[in-house]
Write a protein that holds these residues in place. Structure first.
Motif, short mmCIF file in Angstrom:
data_model
loop_
_atom_site.label_atom_id
_atom_site.label_comp_id
_atom_site.label_asym_id
_atom_site.label_seq_id
_atom_site.Cartn_x
_atom_site.Cartn_y
_atom_site.Cartn_z
N ALA A 1 0.83 -1.20 0.00
CA ALA A 1 0.00 0.00 0.00
C ALA A 1 0.86 1.26 0.00
CB ALA A 1 -0.93 -0.01 1.22
N ARG A 2 1.88 1.27 0.84
CA ARG A 2 2.75 2.45 0.93
C ARG A 2 3.51 2.69 -0.37
NH1 ARG A 2 3.29 4.34 6.32
NH2 ARG A 2 5.12 5.53 5.70
N SER A 3 3.79 1.60 -1.12
CA SER A 3 4.48 1.77 -2.40
C SER A 3 3.60 2.53 -3.40
CB SER A 3 4.86 0.40 -2.98
OG SER A 3 3.72 -0.30 -3.44
N GLN A 4 2.29 2.52 -3.13
CA GLN A 4 1.35 3.26 -3.98
C GLN A 4 0.89 4.55 -3.32
OE1 GLN A 4 0.43 2.13 -7.13
NE2 GLN A 4 2.02 0.58 -6.78
N GLY A 5 1.58 4.94 -2.24
CA GLY A 5 1.27 6.18 -1.54
C GLY A 5 0.04 6.12 -0.65
N VAL A 6 -0.37 4.90 -0.28
CA VAL A 6 -1.57 4.72 0.55
C VAL A 6 -1.16 4.33 1.97
CG1 VAL A 6 -3.71 3.41 0.87
CG2 VAL A 6 -2.93 4.01 -1.44
N THR A 7 -1.67 5.04 2.96
CA THR A 7 -1.42 4.70 4.36
C THR A 7 -2.68 4.12 4.99
OG1 THR A 7 -2.02 6.93 5.11
CG2 THR A 7 0.30 6.54 4.56
N GLY A 8 -2.57 3.69 6.22
CA GLY A 8 -3.73 3.16 6.93
C GLY A 8 -3.75 1.65 7.00
N PHE A 9 -2.68 0.99 6.55
CA PHE A 9 -2.60 -0.47 6.65
C PHE A 9 -1.53 -0.90 7.64
CE2 PHE A 9 -4.88 0.03 2.72
CZ PHE A 9 -5.77 -1.04 2.70
N GLY A 10 -0.95 0.06 8.34
CA GLY A 10 0.08 -0.24 9.32
C GLY A 10 -0.52 -0.62 10.67
N ALA A 11 0.34 -1.16 11.54
CA ALA A 11 -0.08 -1.56 12.88
C ALA A 11 -0.01 -0.33 13.78
CB ALA A 11 0.81 -2.67 13.41
N GLN A 12 -1.06 0.45 13.81
CA GLN A 12 -1.10 1.68 14.60
C GLN A 12 -1.73 1.38 15.96
OE1 GLN A 12 -3.32 3.98 11.72
NE2 GLN A 12 -1.46 4.73 10.72
N TRP A 13 -0.92 0.76 16.82
CA TRP A 13 -1.40 0.34 18.14
C TRP A 13 -1.76 1.55 19.00
CZ3 TRP A 13 -1.93 -4.29 16.70
CH2 TRP A 13 -0.91 -5.05 16.09
N ALA A 14 -2.81 1.43 19.78
CA ALA A 14 -3.19 2.49 20.73
C ALA A 14 -4.25 1.97 21.68
CB ALA A 14 -3.72 3.73 20.00
N GLY A 15 -4.22 2.48 22.90
CA GLY A 15 -5.21 2.10 23.90
C GLY A 15 -6.41 3.02 23.88
N GLN A 16 -7.37 2.72 24.75
CA GLN A 16 -8.61 3.49 24.77
C GLN A 16 -8.42 4.91 25.32
OE1 GLN A 16 -11.37 0.89 26.85
NE2 GLN A 16 -12.10 0.04 24.93
N GLY A 17 -7.28 5.19 25.90
CA GLY A 17 -7.00 6.54 26.37
C GLY A 17 -6.41 7.42 25.29
N ALA A 18 -6.35 6.95 24.06
CA ALA A 18 -5.70 7.66 22.96
C ALA A 18 -6.14 9.12 22.79
CB ALA A 18 -5.90 6.90 21.65
N PRO A 19 -7.42 9.47 22.97
CA PRO A 19 -7.81 10.88 22.79
C PRO A 19 -7.10 11.83 23.75
CG PRO A 19 -9.74 9.47 22.70
CD PRO A 19 -8.60 8.61 23.17
N LEU A 20 -6.52 11.30 24.83
CA LEU A 20 -5.83 12.13 25.81
C LEU A 20 -4.34 12.26 25.51
CD1 LEU A 20 -7.51 10.72 29.06
CD2 LEU A 20 -8.16 12.75 27.74
N SER A 21 -3.92 11.78 24.36
CA SER A 21 -2.51 11.84 23.98
C SER A 21 -2.02 13.28 23.87
CB SER A 21 -2.32 11.14 22.63
OG SER A 21 -0.98 11.19 22.22
N ARG A 22 -0.77 13.51 24.29
CA ARG A 22 -0.17 14.84 24.23
C ARG A 22 1.15 14.77 23.49
NH1 ARG A 22 -1.40 16.13 30.60
NH2 ARG A 22 -0.79 13.93 30.78
N ALA A 23 1.28 15.53 22.42
CA ALA A 23 2.50 15.51 21.61
C ALA A 23 3.51 16.48 22.19
CB ALA A 23 2.18 15.85 20.16
#
Length: 362
Positions: free
Chosen positions: A315-337
């Motif tokens: 997918a990435r070779s065709q410029g498409v993202t969203g097939f990676g293993a984007q692990w995250a817990g249920q507290g994700a909305p509280l993430s701070r960069a």
């Protein structure tokens, strides 16, 4: 509180905060910054070999002289050539064709279990990291004995009371109570067994009451207030993973960071489709595939992961993202960069103020 003071003193921590290992996302730089800020930084080496793990440990030690944790995977070896593996590759074929690619002819094991990796065992006995943690199970008693005799502090993940008892009977030093809210892979010893899906709070309390080991709570913990609440529930420390993904020191790519900062953070799913083991991930294009009623049961871990990684690469070779293993817990909305050191300072301040509030209420 005496147990908490003991673990903080034993590990030289200012704060009862452990950064989750997160193989593939955590880095020596991230772990070093957490450790320097008074927590316990961690690296996950389950996705590399002994040489790669040695390089990570060497890099980490060059960045800090503070204690740190090295996490290994202790999973059962997968069964090759099964009907499930063939059905999985056949089902994925049209998805690969969307990106002008074909699925692999054979799915590789990818990751060798620590239980079956004498080179990794020997390397860790030689380098003697301060802490080693086990995920997915436990190695043999001989390996555990050798690590303990080398002065290494040992802990392992439990998702239920039965696993916690096994950890205690094996002679480890602490148990990581992984609630169902947690991001990434469930630490279940047997991924085919029924999962009670206990919350972090419920599991922590059960293990505090039913075992004699220090309990480290993990899953959905994103703030100092949540850390204080976890300790009030009987834990001696909290393990945070998703909270550190947005830090610049992690290896999360731009697509992962964008997803974590967007609507997907409010929609995490527990699925085996990515790797063959239950894991919590941000809702993305890969996860949408599980809605297909014809989706078969994935092959064993990490054979399914090999297919998933190949599909993501196509997918990435065709410029498409969203097939990676984007692990995250249920507290994700509280993430701070923010840099890990700054996040640790804020977590510590929040924790101190919450403890004061709890004391005043008492």
């Amino acid at each position: 509180m005496q147990e908490q003071a003991g673990i903080l003193e034993r590990l030289g921590l200012q704060w009862p905060i452990i950064q989750a290992p997160m193989a593939g996302v955590s880095t020596p730089h991230l772990a070093a910054e957490v450790s320097k800020a008074g927590g316990l930084g961690s690296i996950g080496v389950g996705a590399t070999n002994a040489d790669g793990a040695r390089r990570m440990i060497t890099e980490l030690r060059a960045l800090t002289d503070r204690p740190f944790n090295v996490n290994v995977f202790v999973h059962s070896a997968p069964t090759h050539g099964s009907a499930r593996e063939s059905a999985w590759r056949k089902w994925l074929a049209p998805r690969f064709q969307d990106f002008e690619a074909t699925p692999p002819d054979r799915l590789d094991t990818l990751y060798t279990s620590f239980a079956d990796d004498p080179d990794m065992q020997a390397m860790l006995l030689e380098t003697r990291p301060p802490v080693i943690s086990f995920h997915f199970g436990l190695p043999s008693r001989d390996i555990i004995r050798a690590l303990k005799e080398s002065g290494i502090w040992l802990m392992a993940t439990a998702t239920n009371l039965e696993e916690a008892h096994a950890i205690e009977q094996a002679g480890l030093d602490a148990i990581v109570a992984q609630g169902f809210e947690a991001g990434g892979h469930r630490g279940m010893f047997d991924p085919k067994a029924a999962d009670n899906q206990l919350s972090t709070a419920a599991l922590t309390r059960q293990l505090v009451d039913a075992t004699h080991l220090p309990i480290i709570a993990a899953g959905g913990i994103m703030t100092g207030e949540a850390i204080a609440a976890t300790l009030a529930n009987g834990a001696v420390a909290a393990q945070l993973g998703t909270a550190f993904i947005a830090c610049p020191e992690s290896s999360a790519d731009a697509a992962y960071r964008d997803a974590l900062a967007g609507p997907a953070a409010h929609d995490t799913r527990m699925t085996s489709i990515v790797s063959g083991r239950p894991a919590r991930i941000l809702a993305n294009r890969f996860i949408s595939l599980m809605e297909d009623p014809s989706c078969p049961i994935p092959p064993d871990y990490a054979l399914a992961y090999a297919a998933g990684k190949a599909l993501n690469a196509a997918a990435r070779s065709q410029g498409v993202t969203g097939f990676g293993a984007q692990w995250a817990g249920q507290g994700a909305p509280l993430s701070r960069a923010m840099p890990a050191g700054e996040l640790m300072a804020i977590l510590g301040q929040e924790y101190r103020m919450a403890c004061q509030a709890i004391s005043l209420q008492g």
